[in-house]
Scaffold this motif. Sequence first.
Motif, PDB file in Angstrom:
ATOM      1  N   LEU A   1       7.502   0.086  -8.015  1.00 26.57           N
ATOM      2  CA  LEU A   1       8.160   1.121  -7.230  1.00 26.57           C
ATOM      3  C   LEU A   1       9.545   1.441  -7.785  1.00 26.57           C
ATOM      4  CD1 LEU A   1       7.290  -0.108  -3.622  1.00 26.57           C
ATOM      5  CD2 LEU A   1       6.350   1.919  -4.775  1.00 26.57           C
ATOM      6  N   ALA A   2       9.917   2.715  -7.643  1.00 26.98           N
ATOM      7  CA  ALA A   2      11.253   3.179  -8.033  1.00 26.98           C
ATOM      8  C   ALA A   2      11.991   3.639  -6.780  1.00 26.98           C
ATOM      9  CB  ALA A   2      11.147   4.322  -9.038  1.00 26.98           C
ATOM     10  N   SER A   3      13.307   3.675  -6.882  1.00 27.76           N
ATOM     11  CA  SER A   3      14.114   3.988  -5.702  1.00 27.76           C
ATOM     12  C   SER A   3      14.239   5.477  -5.425  1.00 27.76           C
ATOM     13  CB  SER A   3      15.510   3.371  -5.845  1.00 27.76           C
ATOM     14  OG  SER A   3      16.152   3.871  -7.009  1.00 27.76           O
ATOM     15  N   GLU A   4      13.806   6.303  -6.357  1.00 28.45           N
ATOM     16  CA  GLU A   4      13.923   7.745  -6.142  1.00 28.45           C
ATOM     17  C   GLU A   4      12.782   8.481  -6.823  1.00 28.45           C
ATOM     18  OE1 GLU A   4      17.046   8.833  -9.710  1.00 28.45           O
ATOM     19  OE2 GLU A   4      17.851   8.188  -7.778  1.00 28.45           O
ATOM     20  N   PRO A   5      12.444   9.687  -6.354  1.00 21.28           N
ATOM     21  CA  PRO A   5      11.348  10.457  -6.955  1.00 21.28           C
ATOM     22  C   PRO A   5      11.626  10.740  -8.429  1.00 21.28           C
ATOM     23  CG  PRO A   5      11.997  11.409  -4.848  1.00 21.28           C
ATOM     24  CD  PRO A   5      13.020  10.379  -5.175  1.00 21.28           C
ATOM     25  N   GLY A   6      10.612  10.520  -9.275  1.00 15.81           N
ATOM     26  CA  GLY A   6      10.752  10.777 -10.694  1.00 15.81           C
ATOM     27  C   GLY A   6      11.561   9.739 -11.427  1.00 15.81           C
ATOM     28  N   GLY A   7      11.964   8.659 -10.754  1.00 19.01           N
ATOM     29  CA  GLY A   7      12.774   7.626 -11.374  1.00 19.01           C
ATOM     30  C   GLY A   7      11.947   6.488 -11.942  1.00 19.01           C
ATOM     31  N   GLU A   8      12.613   5.641 -12.693  1.00 18.95           N
ATOM     32  CA  GLU A   8      11.969   4.479 -13.267  1.00 18.95           C
ATOM     33  C   GLU A   8      12.192   3.262 -12.368  1.00 18.95           C
ATOM     34  OE1 GLU A   8      11.992   5.033 -18.073  1.00 18.95           O
ATOM     35  OE2 GLU A   8      13.816   4.211 -17.155  1.00 18.95           O
ATOM     36  N   CYS A   9      11.246   2.338 -12.405  1.00 18.77           N
ATOM     37  CA  CYS A   9      11.429   1.075 -11.709  1.00 18.77           C
ATOM     38  C   CYS A   9      12.444   0.221 -12.470  1.00 18.77           C
ATOM     39  CB  CYS A   9      10.093   0.332 -11.605  1.00 18.77           C
ATOM     40  SG  CYS A   9       9.496  -0.313 -13.198  1.00 18.77           S
ATOM     41  N   PHE A  10      12.796  -0.923 -11.896  1.00 21.80           N
ATOM     42  CA  PHE A  10      13.799  -1.774 -12.532  1.00 21.80           C
ATOM     43  C   PHE A  10      13.326  -2.251 -13.899  1.00 21.80           C
ATOM     44  CE2 PHE A  10      15.622  -5.959 -13.440  1.00 21.80           C
ATOM     45  CZ  PHE A  10      16.968  -5.644 -13.425  1.00 21.80           C
ATOM     46  N   SER A  11      12.085  -2.693 -14.000  1.00 23.97           N
ATOM     47  CA  SER A  11      11.591  -3.207 -15.280  1.00 23.97           C
ATOM     48  C   SER A  11      11.610  -2.125 -16.347  1.00 23.97           C
ATOM     49  CB  SER A  11      10.175  -3.766 -15.119  1.00 23.97           C
ATOM     50  OG  SER A  11       9.678  -4.231 -16.351  1.00 23.97           O
TER      51      SER A  11
ATOM     52  N   PRO B   1       0.824  -1.210   0.000  1.00 23.45           N
ATOM     53  CA  PRO B   1       0.000   0.000   0.000  1.00 23.45           C
ATOM     54  C   PRO B   1       0.860   1.263   0.000  1.00 23.45           C
ATOM     55  CG  PRO B   1       0.107  -0.919   2.214  1.00 23.45           C
ATOM     56  CD  PRO B   1       0.859  -1.870   1.318  1.00 23.45           C
ATOM     57  N   LEU B   2       0.388   2.282  -0.694  1.00 21.90           N
ATOM     58  CA  LEU B   2       1.066   3.569  -0.706  1.00 21.90           C
ATOM     59  C   LEU B   2       0.441   4.493   0.341  1.00 21.90           C
ATOM     60  CD1 LEU B   2       1.396   4.239  -4.550  1.00 21.90           C
ATOM     61  CD2 LEU B   2       3.032   3.138  -3.014  1.00 21.90           C
ATOM     62  N   ASP B   3       1.296   5.261   0.990  1.00 21.15           N
ATOM     63  CA  ASP B   3       0.848   6.237   1.977  1.00 21.15           C
ATOM     64  C   ASP B   3       1.339   7.605   1.524  1.00 21.15           C
ATOM     65  OD1 ASP B   3      -0.078   7.551   4.198  1.00 21.15           O
ATOM     66  OD2 ASP B   3       1.506   6.841   5.534  1.00 21.15           O
ATOM     67  N   ASP B   4       0.388   8.498   1.224  1.00 18.57           N
ATOM     68  CA  ASP B   4       0.743   9.804   0.665  1.00 18.57           C
ATOM     69  C   ASP B   4       1.572   9.653  -0.605  1.00 18.57           C
ATOM     70  OD1 ASP B   4      -0.601  11.339   2.544  1.00 18.57           O
ATOM     71  OD2 ASP B   4       1.116  11.381   3.919  1.00 18.57           O
ATOM     72  N   GLY B   5       1.226   8.638  -1.399  1.00 16.99           N
ATOM     73  CA  GLY B   5       1.844   8.467  -2.705  1.00 16.99           C
ATOM     74  C   GLY B   5       3.188   7.777  -2.716  1.00 16.99           C
ATOM     75  N   ARG B   6       3.642   7.253  -1.563  1.00 22.03           N
ATOM     76  CA  ARG B   6       4.931   6.557  -1.533  1.00 22.03           C
ATOM     77  C   ARG B   6       4.847   5.389  -0.555  1.00 22.03           C
ATOM     78  NH1 ARG B   6       5.541  11.648   0.021  1.00 22.03           N
ATOM     79  NH2 ARG B   6       6.731  12.073  -1.870  1.00 22.03           N
ATOM     80  N   TYR B   7       5.922   4.577  -0.548  1.00 19.82           N
ATOM     81  CA  TYR B   7       5.942   3.415   0.329  1.00 19.82           C
ATOM     82  C   TYR B   7       7.216   3.414   1.167  1.00 19.82           C
ATOM     83  CZ  TYR B   7       6.409  -1.461   1.830  1.00 19.82           C
ATOM     84  OH  TYR B   7       6.566  -2.596   2.581  1.00 19.82           O
ATOM     85  N   ARG B   8       7.056   3.232   2.475  1.00 19.17           N
ATOM     86  CA  ARG B   8       8.203   3.137   3.377  1.00 19.17           C
ATOM     87  C   ARG B   8       8.306   1.676   3.837  1.00 19.17           C
ATOM     88  NH1 ARG B   8      10.863   7.015   6.327  1.00 19.17           N
ATOM     89  NH2 ARG B   8       9.210   8.514   5.832  1.00 19.17           N
ATOM     90  N   ASP B   9       9.428   1.026   3.535  1.00 14.51           N
ATOM     91  CA  ASP B   9       9.562  -0.382   3.888  1.00 14.51           C
ATOM     92  C   ASP B   9      10.005  -0.538   5.343  1.00 14.51           C
ATOM     93  OD1 ASP B   9      12.352  -0.034   3.998  1.00 14.51           O
ATOM     94  OD2 ASP B   9      12.680  -0.816   1.988  1.00 14.51           O
TER      95      ASP B   9
ATOM     96  N   TRP C   1      10.214   4.460  -0.973  1.00 15.58           N
ATOM     97  CA  TRP C   1      10.115   4.128  -2.384  1.00 15.58           C
ATOM     98  C   TRP C   1       9.025   4.966  -3.028  1.00 15.58           C
ATOM     99  CZ3 TRP C   1      13.326   0.314  -4.505  1.00 15.58           C
ATOM    100  CH2 TRP C   1      14.051  -0.437  -3.581  1.00 15.58           C
ATOM    101  N   GLU C   2       9.230   5.314  -4.295  1.00 12.76           N
ATOM    102  CA  GLU C   2       8.306   6.165  -5.015  1.00 12.76           C
ATOM    103  C   GLU C   2       7.656   5.402  -6.171  1.00 12.76           C
ATOM    104  OE1 GLU C   2       7.718   9.339  -4.224  1.00 12.76           O
ATOM    105  OE2 GLU C   2       9.309   9.617  -2.722  1.00 12.76           O
ATOM    106  N   PRO C   3       6.468   5.802  -6.600  1.00 11.70           N
ATOM    107  CA  PRO C   3       5.874   5.180  -7.790  1.00 11.70           C
ATOM    108  C   PRO C   3       6.747   5.413  -9.012  1.00 11.70           C
ATOM    109  CG  PRO C   3       4.241   6.457  -6.583  1.00 11.70           C
ATOM    110  CD  PRO C   3       5.575   6.792  -5.983  1.00 11.70           C
ATOM    111  N   CYS C   4       6.780   4.436  -9.904  1.00 15.30           N
ATOM    112  CA  CYS C   4       7.545   4.571 -11.143  1.00 15.30           C
ATOM    113  C   CYS C   4       7.047   5.775 -11.935  1.00 15.30           C
ATOM    114  CB  CYS C   4       7.397   3.297 -11.972  1.00 15.30           C
ATOM    115  SG  CYS C   4       8.221   3.347 -13.581  1.00 15.30           S
ATOM    116  N   SER C   5       7.967   6.469 -12.569  1.00 16.04           N
ATOM    117  CA  SER C   5       7.612   7.662 -13.344  1.00 16.04           C
ATOM    118  C   SER C   5       6.761   7.334 -14.565  1.00 16.04           C
ATOM    119  CB  SER C   5       8.883   8.399 -13.785  1.00 16.04           C
ATOM    120  OG  SER C   5       9.693   7.558 -14.595  1.00 16.04           O
ATOM    121  N   ASN C   6       6.693   6.059 -14.936  1.00 14.63           N
ATOM    122  CA  ASN C   6       5.902   5.646 -16.107  1.00 14.63           C
ATOM    123  C   ASN C   6       4.507   5.160 -15.735  1.00 14.63           C
ATOM    124  OD1 ASN C   6       7.934   6.183 -18.038  1.00 14.63           O
ATOM    125  ND2 ASN C   6       8.938   4.255 -17.516  1.00 14.63           N
TER     126      ASN C   6
END
Length: 333
Positions: A66-76, A38-46, A52-57
């Motif tokens: 999830l992506a590792s930084e704001p505005g970043g892409e996920c691994f896939s 689940p995302l809380d305020d648009g991000r996820y804290r493990d 972690w931030e939502p993927c920019s795509n």
Amino acid sequence: MRAFTCRVCSHPLYFENSVCVSCQTPLAFSRTEKEIVPLDDGRYRDASGTVWEPCSNRLLSGCTWLASEPGGECFSCSLTRTRPSDEDLQGIAQFPVAEAAKRRLVVELDVLGLPIVTRQDDPEGGLAFDLLSSVGENVVIGHADGIITIDLAEGDDAHRERVRAEMAEPYRTMLGHFRHEIGHYYESVLVEGELLDDVRALFGDDSVDYQAAIDRHYAEGPPEGWEESYISAYATMHPFEDFAETFAHVMHISDTVDTARAYGLSTVDRSAFSSFRDLVTGVWVPMSTALNQINRSMGAGDLYPFVLAPTVLDKLDLVARVIRQGASATMDG
């Protein structure tokens, strides 16, 4: 594919869900946890406190990772080297289908334990994807030196069904293309030494001229009686294609057996089988027969329209061994 549930309300989820349809909680997939979170305020804290931030795509391709930084892409998404331009409306519309299939591919590669070496890690042979629009150019699906090219038109059901019928194929999907091409990639990075000798002994001499083999296949078709030794007519073209087709079927079978277990349709633990051949004959053949009958009950075509001859079983078993050894080498490394 495992069964997912919402951490907030325990409602069942599909892998593609970005929102829980029951409690409306925003969701994203964590590759590190292999869970939909689940995302809380648009991000996820493990659990470690990492944010972690939502993927920019998320909007462009419907990516739910999830992506590792704001505005970043996920691994896939970071594996995609080329995509259609924003001006190519048809290509952009087809783009999400390919990306969704690629996300499933990455998850299965992780489950199998296979190494994913990116182009950033290895600029000469690392894995990357060119997801190309054939609106204005001819796109040939294939693999070369770690680069996998996919024609986005294959995401259009009408186009793909037309090509399938023209080529007299029993099965053609976007995910199938990804699994086949990744088979080429892993043959190039995993098959060496003693394994190479075993693969050549069973699949044939891969030094045979590839272009000549293509020309012959499309001029003459598969040899008579090919069903006794090959999993598909396309596999008869060249030993490289035979290996890639067989690799794709190992992935088809592995993922479907795992999914059946995750949803309570089977109690079989695939990892308990030391022989993939035993898994196929003891579990997959009866399971796929039942699934074919279920599809027919719905007026649909067979889910798995293939007959697995003894030689094909040998090939499946060898490719599964290649995968196991590749995974073991990754763990040891």
